[in-house]
Design a protein around this motif. Structure first.
Motif, PDB file in Angstrom:
ATOM      1  N   GLY A  58       0.828  -1.204   0.000  1.00 61.91           N
ATOM      2  CA  GLY A  58       0.000   0.000   0.000  1.00 61.91           C
ATOM      3  C   GLY A  58       0.859   1.249   0.000  1.00 61.91           C
ATOM      4  N   LYS A  59       0.206   2.383   0.169  1.00 60.97           N
ATOM      5  CA  LYS A  59       0.920   3.660   0.211  1.00 60.97           C
ATOM      6  C   LYS A  59       0.962   4.186   1.635  1.00 60.97           C
ATOM      7  CE  LYS A  59      -2.458   7.395  -0.407  1.00 60.97           C
ATOM      8  NZ  LYS A  59      -1.911   8.237   0.691  1.00 60.97           N
ATOM      9  N   ASN A  60       1.995   4.979   1.938  1.00 57.88           N
ATOM     10  CA  ASN A  60       2.038   5.652   3.227  1.00 57.88           C
ATOM     11  C   ASN A  60       0.921   6.678   3.327  1.00 57.88           C
ATOM     12  OD1 ASN A  60       5.380   5.074   3.097  1.00 57.88           O
ATOM     13  ND2 ASN A  60       4.397   4.854   5.083  1.00 57.88           N
ATOM     14  N   PHE A  61       0.435   6.898   4.538  1.00 54.13           N
ATOM     15  CA  PHE A  61      -0.725   7.774   4.737  1.00 54.13           C
ATOM     16  C   PHE A  61      -0.454   9.199   4.282  1.00 54.13           C
ATOM     17  CE2 PHE A  61       1.752   9.003   8.361  1.00 54.13           C
ATOM     18  CZ  PHE A  61       1.310  10.260   8.716  1.00 54.13           C
ATOM     19  N   ASP A  62       0.813   9.655   4.358  1.00 57.17           N
ATOM     20  CA  ASP A  62       1.127  11.036   4.020  1.00 57.17           C
ATOM     21  C   ASP A  62       1.617  11.202   2.582  1.00 57.17           C
ATOM     22  OD1 ASP A  62       3.502   9.707   4.435  1.00 57.17           O
ATOM     23  OD2 ASP A  62       4.391  11.233   5.745  1.00 57.17           O
ATOM     24  N   THR A  63       1.559  10.152   1.789  1.00 58.91           N
ATOM     25  CA  THR A  63       1.891  10.260   0.371  1.00 58.91           C
ATOM     26  C   THR A  63       0.651  10.733  -0.381  1.00 58.91           C
ATOM     27  OG1 THR A  63       3.518   8.478   0.496  1.00 58.91           O
ATOM     28  CG2 THR A  63       2.640   9.011  -1.687  1.00 58.91           C
ATOM     29  N   PRO A  64       0.710  11.854  -1.085  1.00 53.83           N
ATOM     30  CA  PRO A  64      -0.467  12.318  -1.832  1.00 53.83           C
ATOM     31  C   PRO A  64      -0.938  11.249  -2.810  1.00 53.83           C
ATOM     32  CG  PRO A  64       1.263  13.993  -1.810  1.00 53.83           C
ATOM     33  CD  PRO A  64       1.875  12.743  -1.259  1.00 53.83           C
ATOM     34  N   VAL A  65      -2.239  11.157  -2.997  1.00 52.41           N
ATOM     35  CA  VAL A  65      -2.774  10.091  -3.836  1.00 52.41           C
ATOM     36  C   VAL A  65      -2.254  10.178  -5.262  1.00 52.41           C
ATOM     37  CG1 VAL A  65      -4.880  11.317  -4.538  1.00 52.41           C
ATOM     38  CG2 VAL A  65      -4.899   8.804  -4.347  1.00 52.41           C
ATOM     39  N   GLU A  66      -1.952  11.385  -5.731  1.00 50.52           N
ATOM     40  CA  GLU A  66      -1.425  11.532  -7.090  1.00 50.52           C
ATOM     41  C   GLU A  66       0.001  10.993  -7.216  1.00 50.52           C
ATOM     42  OE1 GLU A  66      -1.111  15.594  -5.013  1.00 50.52           O
ATOM     43  OE2 GLU A  66      -2.606  13.980  -5.233  1.00 50.52           O
ATOM     44  N   LYS A  67       0.654  10.741  -6.072  1.00 48.65           N
ATOM     45  CA  LYS A  67       1.995  10.157  -6.088  1.00 48.65           C
ATOM     46  C   LYS A  67       2.008   8.744  -5.508  1.00 48.65           C
ATOM     47  CE  LYS A  67       4.570  14.523  -5.903  1.00 48.65           C
ATOM     48  NZ  LYS A  67       5.621  15.297  -5.196  1.00 48.65           N
ATOM     49  N   ALA A  68       0.826   8.174  -5.339  1.00 47.59           N
ATOM     50  CA  ALA A  68       0.721   6.843  -4.740  1.00 47.59           C
ATOM     51  C   ALA A  68       1.490   5.795  -5.529  1.00 47.59           C
ATOM     52  CB  ALA A  68      -0.747   6.440  -4.631  1.00 47.59           C
ATOM     53  N   VAL A  69       1.530   5.955  -6.845  1.00 53.39           N
ATOM     54  CA  VAL A  69       2.215   4.976  -7.682  1.00 53.39           C
ATOM     55  C   VAL A  69       3.674   4.808  -7.261  1.00 53.39           C
ATOM     56  CG1 VAL A  69       2.842   6.656  -9.472  1.00 53.39           C
ATOM     57  CG2 VAL A  69       2.634   4.231 -10.062  1.00 53.39           C
ATOM     58  N   ASP A  70       4.304   5.873  -6.780  1.00 56.08           N
ATOM     59  CA  ASP A  70       5.703   5.781  -6.357  1.00 56.08           C
ATOM     60  C   ASP A  70       5.854   4.834  -5.169  1.00 56.08           C
ATOM     61  OD1 ASP A  70       6.383   7.637  -8.309  1.00 56.08           O
ATOM     62  OD2 ASP A  70       6.150   9.336  -6.955  1.00 56.08           O
ATOM     63  N   ASP A  71       4.903   4.900  -4.237  1.00 54.69           N
ATOM     64  CA  ASP A  71       4.947   4.005  -3.071  1.00 54.69           C
ATOM     65  C   ASP A  71       4.737   2.552  -3.494  1.00 54.69           C
ATOM     66  OD1 ASP A  71       5.354   6.215  -1.521  1.00 54.69           O
ATOM     67  OD2 ASP A  71       3.647   5.872  -0.183  1.00 54.69           O
ATOM     68  N   TYR A  72       3.770   2.342  -4.391  1.00 59.16           N
ATOM     69  CA  TYR A  72       3.519   0.970  -4.856  1.00 59.16           C
ATOM     70  C   TYR A  72       4.733   0.415  -5.598  1.00 59.16           C
ATOM     71  CZ  TYR A  72      -1.400   1.369  -3.571  1.00 59.16           C
ATOM     72  OH  TYR A  72      -2.563   1.510  -2.870  1.00 59.16           O
ATOM     73  N   LEU A  73       5.385   1.254  -6.388  1.00 57.21           N
ATOM     74  CA  LEU A  73       6.568   0.798  -7.115  1.00 57.21           C
ATOM     75  C   LEU A  73       7.709   0.460  -6.160  1.00 57.21           C
ATOM     76  CD1 LEU A  73       6.650   3.196 -10.205  1.00 57.21           C
ATOM     77  CD2 LEU A  73       6.162   0.736 -10.194  1.00 57.21           C
ATOM     78  N   THR A  74       7.891   1.263  -5.130  1.00 56.75           N
ATOM     79  CA  THR A  74       8.936   0.966  -4.144  1.00 56.75           C
ATOM     80  C   THR A  74       8.715  -0.396  -3.514  1.00 56.75           C
ATOM     81  OG1 THR A  74       9.322   3.294  -3.626  1.00 56.75           O
ATOM     82  CG2 THR A  74       9.954   1.695  -1.944  1.00 56.75           C
ATOM     83  N   CYS A  75       7.488  -0.651  -3.089  1.00 61.57           N
ATOM     84  CA  CYS A  75       7.181  -1.942  -2.454  1.00 61.57           C
ATOM     85  C   CYS A  75       7.262  -3.087  -3.459  1.00 61.57           C
ATOM     86  CB  CYS A  75       5.804  -1.890  -1.809  1.00 61.57           C
ATOM     87  SG  CYS A  75       5.701  -0.824  -0.351  1.00 61.57           S
ATOM     88  N   LEU A  76       6.767  -2.851  -4.671  1.00 61.13           N
ATOM     89  CA  LEU A  76       6.811  -3.890  -5.697  1.00 61.13           C
ATOM     90  C   LEU A  76       8.247  -4.334  -5.958  1.00 61.13           C
ATOM     91  CD1 LEU A  76       5.417  -5.555  -7.976  1.00 61.13           C
ATOM     92  CD2 LEU A  76       5.755  -3.561  -9.464  1.00 61.13           C
ATOM     93  N   ARG A  77       9.126  -3.376  -6.127  1.00 60.01           N
ATOM     94  CA  ARG A  77      10.522  -3.692  -6.456  1.00 60.01           C
ATOM     95  C   ARG A  77      11.219  -4.418  -5.312  1.00 60.01           C
ATOM     96  NH1 ARG A  77      11.048   2.387  -8.834  1.00 60.01           N
ATOM     97  NH2 ARG A  77      10.299   1.954 -10.970  1.00 60.01           N
ATOM     98  N   LYS A  78      10.939  -4.009  -4.078  1.00 61.70           N
ATOM     99  CA  LYS A  78      11.624  -4.623  -2.938  1.00 61.70           C
ATOM    100  C   LYS A  78      11.041  -5.987  -2.569  1.00 61.70           C
ATOM    101  CE  LYS A  78      13.433  -0.340  -1.046  1.00 61.70           C
ATOM    102  NZ  LYS A  78      13.594   0.560   0.121  1.00 61.70           N
ATOM    103  N   ALA A  79       9.747  -6.169  -2.805  1.00 59.27           N
ATOM    104  CA  ALA A  79       9.104  -7.438  -2.438  1.00 59.27           C
ATOM    105  C   ALA A  79       9.160  -8.478  -3.546  1.00 59.27           C
ATOM    106  CB  ALA A  79       7.647  -7.169  -2.060  1.00 59.27           C
ATOM    107  N   TYR A  80       9.443  -8.060  -4.750  1.00 56.94           N
ATOM    108  CA  TYR A  80       9.230  -8.898  -5.941  1.00 56.94           C
ATOM    109  C   TYR A  80       9.874 -10.282  -5.830  1.00 56.94           C
ATOM    110  CZ  TYR A  80       8.594 -10.192 -10.797  1.00 56.94           C
ATOM    111  OH  TYR A  80       8.217 -10.851 -11.945  1.00 56.94           O
ATOM    112  N   ARG A  81      11.124 -10.355  -5.488  1.00 58.89           N
ATOM    113  CA  ARG A  81      11.836 -11.636  -5.520  1.00 58.89           C
ATOM    114  C   ARG A  81      11.444 -12.560  -4.373  1.00 58.89           C
ATOM    115  NH1 ARG A  81      18.132 -10.886  -3.908  1.00 58.89           N
ATOM    116  NH2 ARG A  81      17.949 -13.146  -3.947  1.00 58.89           N
ATOM    117  N   TYR A  82      10.825 -11.993  -3.317  1.00 58.29           N
ATOM    118  CA  TYR A  82      10.503 -12.782  -2.128  1.00 58.29           C
ATOM    119  C   TYR A  82       9.047 -13.248  -2.088  1.00 58.29           C
ATOM    120  CZ  TYR A  82      14.918 -10.693  -0.770  1.00 58.29           C
ATOM    121  OH  TYR A  82      16.223 -10.304  -0.752  1.00 58.29           O
ATOM    122  N   ALA A  83       8.204 -12.671  -2.919  1.00 61.07           N
ATOM    123  CA  ALA A  83       6.771 -12.987  -2.896  1.00 61.07           C
ATOM    124  C   ALA A  83       6.411 -14.033  -3.933  1.00 61.07           C
ATOM    125  CB  ALA A  83       5.964 -11.710  -3.145  1.00 61.07           C
TER     126      ALA A  83
END
Length: 348
Positions: free
Chosen positions: A139-164
């Motif tokens: 998910g996104k951090n609560f203080d990340t504006p919704v218009e920048k939410a994609v950046d939070d999802y990409l950060t998590c996607l990239r870091k979790a990708y190999r382990y999920a």
């Protein structure tokens, strides 16, 4: 039987305190070998390119930081989903933020994605012994504006990708401001396009394809469900989880805590979640699998989700009200039903 005897004591505690104590007890029992992880006889199923030994999974939210994966696996789950996790640690909303409504076998929560951040979650995953199907819900951090939410999802996607085994994109929690706005057509189209492109890049980088799943809300109108289904197919998303908690208070209006802000889960959510699954199933026409969740408190509730079109199911509130035995109870019934269908197909 044991859980039925202990539940009044557990329910006498503040819910988050009870949650922590229950996990500590489960970890101790697992270390001492009190759990006997006998597998339920079941025909495994291949979904999203993954092999599920049985169709009963743990829904995200119970183990947000991936701290108890091995103990949970001993309960007999066919798959486990951890999270929701955000790029940066965050405390979530102020307590109290979790409320039981036992008269309706329901829970209201406004946790607000309280978690220790993606780095800590990955560190926990690296220590687990569990080798089964593991979903990581992002998910996104609560203080990340919704218009920048994609950046939070990409950060998590990239870091979790190999382990999920698969990654769930949570755009449906009611407890993070404006998050559900991402379910609207324009926002969702853009988000899915970006995530899919990065999934493809990560697959090449790691030599591993990790499916993407989107978790949606139960409070959508029929045209919105159809629109989401079309976008999921357009962007070749691998699966969909239906549903998250609801903002509705139907069925609990007059009960204590009903006016608390947050998402409602448990029995009152069941029919609403099942109706979303049925509509999705009709709109998707088998293009991608549905994981059904919401108000599954017994074998009948699980069967309803499967009959509505779900390929797999997840439980959470049912564990709180019925106890750990519910996992195997549901798995046994669904696996027997699979066996009967296979026998009929063989005869035919």
């Amino acid at each position: 039987m044991l859980y039925s005897l202990l539940r009044p004591l557990v329910f006498a505690l503040e819910p988050e305190t009870a949650h922590r104590i229950a996990f500590n007890a489960m970890e101790t029992a697992n270390r001492l070998g009190f759990y006997h992880a006998h597998s339920v006889p079941c025909q495994s199923r291949s979904i999203m390119g993954l092999t599920f030994p049985n169709p009963v999974g743990l829904a995200a939210g119970l183990d947000k930081n991936g701290e108890h994966i091995d103990a949970l696996a001993a309960l007999g789950f066919g798959f486990i989903e951890i999270g929701t996790v955000t790029p940066r640690p965050q405390p979530g909303n102020p307590r109290p933020r979790l409320f039981r409504i036992p008269q309706a076998s329901a829970i209201i929560n406004r946790m607000g994605f309280n978690n220790n951040g993606i780095e800590r979650l990955i560190a926990n995953v690296k220590t687990m012994s569990y080798k089964g199907v593991l979903g990581i819900n992002i998910g996104k951090n609560f203080d990340t504006p919704v218009e920048k939410a994609v950046d939070d999802y990409l950060t998590c996607l990239r870091k979790a990708y190999r382990y999920a085994s698969y990654i769930t994109v949570n755009i449906s929690s009611p407890n993070t401001p404006n998050l559900r706005q991402l379910q609207q057509a324009t926002e969702l189209d853009s988000l899915l396009a970006t995530l899919k492109l990065n999934q493809q890049r990560l697959a090449d980088e790691h030599g591993k394809y990790t499916p993407l799943v989107v978790k949606i809300a139960p409070d959508l109108e029929l045209p919105e469900i159809d629109s989401i289904a079309a976008l999921l197919m357009k962007h070749r998303i691998d699966g969909v989880i239906a549903t998250n908690t609801t903002l509705s208070r139907a069925g609990v209006e007059t009960l204590p805590h009903a006016r608390e802000a947050g998402g409602l889960s448990g029995t009152p959510l069941a029919k609403r979640a099942t109706s979303v699954i049925a509509r999705l199933h009709h709109a998707l026409q088998g293009a991608l699998p549905i994981i059904g969740v919401g108000g599954i408190m017994d074998t009948a509730g699980a069967t309803e989700k499967i009959e509505a079109g779900a390929s797999l199911i997840q439980i959470y509130s049912g564990l709180v009200y019925r106890g750990p035995h519910l996992v195997r109870e549901i798995a046994q019934v669904l696996c027997k039903a699979d066996g009967r269908r296979a026998d009929v197909a063989g005869v035919a």
